[in-house]
Design a protein around this motif. Structure first.
Motif, mmCIF file in Angstrom:
data_model
loop_
_atom_site.group_PDB
_atom_site.id
_atom_site.type_symbol
_atom_site.label_atom_id
_atom_site.label_comp_id
_atom_site.label_asym_id
_atom_site.label_seq_id
_atom_site.Cartn_x
_atom_site.Cartn_y
_atom_site.Cartn_z
ATOM 1 N N LEU A 23 14.509 1.751 3.378
ATOM 2 C CA LEU A 23 13.181 2.132 3.857
ATOM 3 C C LEU A 23 12.130 1.707 2.838
ATOM 4 O O LEU A 23 12.221 2.050 1.659
ATOM 5 N N ASP A 24 11.137 0.987 3.291
ATOM 6 C CA ASP A 24 10.042 0.606 2.396
ATOM 7 C C ASP A 24 9.086 1.785 2.223
ATOM 8 O O ASP A 24 8.551 2.300 3.202
ATOM 9 N N VAL A 25 8.892 2.220 0.983
ATOM 10 C CA VAL A 25 8.027 3.367 0.700
ATOM 11 C C VAL A 25 6.826 2.946 -0.152
ATOM 12 O O VAL A 25 6.213 3.772 -0.822
ATOM 13 N N SER A 26 6.471 1.669 -0.084
ATOM 14 C CA SER A 26 5.345 1.179 -0.883
ATOM 15 C C SER A 26 4.047 1.877 -0.500
ATOM 16 O O SER A 26 3.212 2.175 -1.367
ATOM 17 N N ARG A 27 3.850 2.121 0.782
ATOM 18 C CA ARG A 27 2.620 2.808 1.203
ATOM 19 C C ARG A 27 2.590 4.225 0.650
ATOM 20 O O ARG A 27 1.572 4.669 0.112
ATOM 21 N N LEU A 28 3.685 4.952 0.789
ATOM 22 C CA LEU A 28 3.702 6.320 0.287
ATOM 23 C C LEU A 28 3.409 6.367 -1.207
ATOM 24 O O LEU A 28 2.678 7.242 -1.682
ATOM 25 N N ALA A 29 3.982 5.444 -1.957
ATOM 26 C CA ALA A 29 3.759 5.439 -3.402
ATOM 27 C C ALA A 29 2.301 5.161 -3.753
ATOM 28 O O ALA A 29 1.844 5.531 -4.834
ATOM 29 N N SER A 30 1.565 4.532 -2.843
ATOM 30 C CA SER A 30 0.146 4.264 -3.097
ATOM 31 C C SER A 30 -0.743 5.410 -2.641
ATOM 32 O O SER A 30 -1.949 5.395 -2.881
ATOM 33 N N ARG A 31 -0.153 6.413 -1.992
ATOM 34 C CA ARG A 31 -0.933 7.507 -1.402
ATOM 35 C C ARG A 31 -0.601 8.862 -2.027
ATOM 36 O O ARG A 31 -0.950 9.908 -1.480
ATOM 37 N N ALA A 32 0.034 8.855 -3.179
ATOM 38 C CA ALA A 32 0.501 10.100 -3.792
ATOM 39 C C ALA A 32 -0.651 11.072 -4.057
ATOM 40 O O ALA A 32 -1.692 10.691 -4.583
ATOM 41 N N GLY A 33 -0.446 12.314 -3.641
ATOM 42 C CA GLY A 33 -1.418 13.362 -3.905
ATOM 43 C C GLY A 33 -2.574 13.419 -2.942
ATOM 44 O O GLY A 33 -3.401 14.339 -3.016
ATOM 45 N N GLN A 34 -2.668 12.472 -2.011
ATOM 46 C CA GLN A 34 -3.770 12.469 -1.060
ATOM 47 C C GLN A 34 -3.367 13.165 0.235
ATOM 48 O O GLN A 34 -2.177 13.341 0.525
ATOM 49 N N VAL A 35 -4.354 13.553 1.031
ATOM 50 C CA VAL A 35 -4.072 14.125 2.343
ATOM 51 C C VAL A 35 -3.421 13.045 3.201
ATOM 52 O O VAL A 35 -3.936 11.929 3.313
ATOM 53 N N ALA A 36 -2.285 13.362 3.797
ATOM 54 C CA ALA A 36 -1.518 12.361 4.544
ATOM 55 C C ALA A 36 -2.252 11.937 5.812
ATOM 56 O O ALA A 36 -2.732 12.772 6.580
ATOM 57 N N THR A 37 -2.326 10.624 6.020
ATOM 58 C CA THR A 37 -2.865 10.075 7.271
ATOM 59 C C THR A 37 -1.749 10.048 8.318
ATOM 60 O O THR A 37 -0.595 10.390 8.042
ATOM 61 N N GLY A 38 -2.096 9.578 9.526
ATOM 62 C CA GLY A 38 -1.084 9.491 10.575
ATOM 63 C C GLY A 38 0.055 8.559 10.207
ATOM 64 O O GLY A 38 1.227 8.876 10.414
ATOM 65 N N VAL A 39 -0.269 7.385 9.625
ATOM 66 C CA VAL A 39 0.784 6.444 9.240
ATOM 67 C C VAL A 39 1.630 7.025 8.108
ATOM 68 O O VAL A 39 2.852 6.871 8.085
ATOM 69 N N ASP A 40 0.979 7.709 7.169
ATOM 70 C CA ASP A 40 1.731 8.372 6.094
ATOM 71 C C ASP A 40 2.758 9.347 6.673
ATOM 72 O O ASP A 40 3.906 9.419 6.216
ATOM 73 N N ARG A 41 2.340 10.101 7.661
ATOM 74 C CA ARG A 41 3.223 11.114 8.243
ATOM 75 C C ARG A 41 4.431 10.470 8.928
ATOM 76 O O ARG A 41 5.534 11.007 8.894
#
Length: 396
Positions: free
Chosen positions: A7-25
């Motif tokens: 699973l590619d988690v590059s996006r999640l690693a760039s969004r740490a600590g922020q309010v999750a968007t729809g794609v993050d979820r």
């Protein structure tokens, strides 16, 4: 069946600590589902400023736990010294490095995958942050490897004038990569599949497509999380989502501007987005009976939705559309733009209105206001993640 999943988690690693968007979820849901599947080994791939990192199941679980608690360890020295990284990326990349079972430079991904991931794995990209031809070529170089890409929608191509600068070209490039390399495309609705097919048919290859509705993670309503003074003491409506042109907040501001005395409250729940200077200026100047709020917890949003007279969703385009599903699952009436994806998911539960017909929206809002106490609505059964993954993982 794949020997393992990556699973590619590059996006999640760039969004740490922020309010999750729809794609993050969605990416988090994939992380949780794949780590919970004890029958197939799971790994994570993350692109960092220094190259690529491979995580095992324990590393993915650690990443998911930090997102659940929004409690990330402090950035390491490498991240602190990199001035080009956002604060969120510093947190996320530090975490994945801490839990890495393998690291490699940008041009060493083929070797890294060969050393750390079993042959015959399926690479799954949900967030598109690392969806590039070099990455896909490195995956393709592994014996028996397959590629699955989730396409959320084709809105950047269908509504280019409403996008941030550079977004259209970036999305088109990623869709070309998916078209070229993917063994499977995952679409979130039949409407999304039709759009993807329409665009890809113009340029050639259409990879196999599976359509699976996303699941709904409905949080427990938490009235205690609502900031003091925000909860209206009289009937109110909610519009939920980023304040961007596609969400069409302007239609509702026009209605409320002209309503006059006795208007219900309108709560605009969401962060400010892009290309929306006129709407931002109107909000800054103040519109009678309209409040704007950002950064609410999921529980606070659920509590506001549950108490609302209705959710208003005048969006111009959607590939799926989570807010009306969340409202419907809470029993809150929905007045919705007449979009194929929304009709597909909500059926006859919602009331639909043409976004070009302001008069119709005004009348339907007033009708909801008058009938909110008298109407008993049937229970709405939202889509669930287990069905999504039963469909998708059978093919990857």
């Amino acid at each position: 069946m794949a020997s393992a999943r990556l699973l590619d988690v590059s996006r999640l690693a760039s969004r740490a600590g922020q309010v999750a968007t729809g794609v993050d979820r969605v990416e988090l849901a994939y992380l949780q589902a794949l780590t919970a599947d004890g029958g197939t080994p799971v790994f994570g791939l993350c692109r960092t400023a220094l190259g690529f990192v491979i995580l095992d199941r324990l590393g993915l679980l650690a990443l998911g736990q930090c997102f659940a608690t929004r409690d990330f360890p402090k950035p390491d020295l490498l991240s602190r010294l990199n001035r080009r990284l956002t604060p969120a990326a510093k947190l996320g990349q530090s975490l994945v490095r801490r839990h890495a079972i393998g690291r490699g430079r940008r041009h060493g991904l083929r070797r890294l995958l060969r050393r750390r991931v079993p042959q015959g794995f399926t690479y799954i990209n949900v967030g598109h942050s690392n969806l590039t031809a070099p990455v896909c070529r490195a995956v393709r170089a592994q014996p028996g490897a397959r590629i699955a890409v989730l396409i959320h929608d084709t809105i950047p191509l269908d509504w280019p004038d409403l996008q941030r600068d550079g977004t259209v070209g970036q999305f088109a490039a990623k869709l070309r990569v998916a078209q070229t390399f993917a063994d499977l495309l995952i679409c979130t609705s039949a409407a999304c599949e039709a759009d993807v097919t329409r665009h890809l048919s113009r340029t050639g290859r259409i990879p196999p497509i599976v359509t699976a509705h996303l699941g709904l993670d409905l949080p427990r309503p938490a009235p205690e999380d609502i900031p003091p003074g925000l909860m209206p003491l009289r009937p109110y409506f909610v519009i939920l989502g980023t304040i961007e042109p596609r969400k069409n907040h302007a239609l509702l501001l026009d209605i409320w501007d002209d309503w006059g005395p006795g208007a219900p409250e309108l709560l605009i729940c969401g962060h400010r987005g892009w290309n929306n200077a006129d709407v931002f200026a109107r909000l800054d100047a103040g519109v009678p009976h309209v409040k704007e709020v950002a950064g609410l917890s999921d529980g606070a949003v659920a509590a506001l939705l549950r108490g609302a007279t209705g959710l208003l969703f005048p969006s111009l385009a959607e590939g799926f559309g989570l807010p009306p599903l969340e409202a419907a699952a809470l029993g809150t009436p929905v007045l919705c733009a007449d979009l194929p994806a929304c009709r597909e998911l909500l059926g006859n539960w919602a009331v639909y209105a043409d976004t070009q017909d302001r008069y119709l929206w005004e009348n339907e809002i007033k009708r909801l206001l008058q009938s909110s106490e008298a109407v008993s609505r049937p229970a709405f059964t939202p889509p669930v993640w287990s069905t999504h993954f039963q469909t998708v993982l059978a093919k990857c």
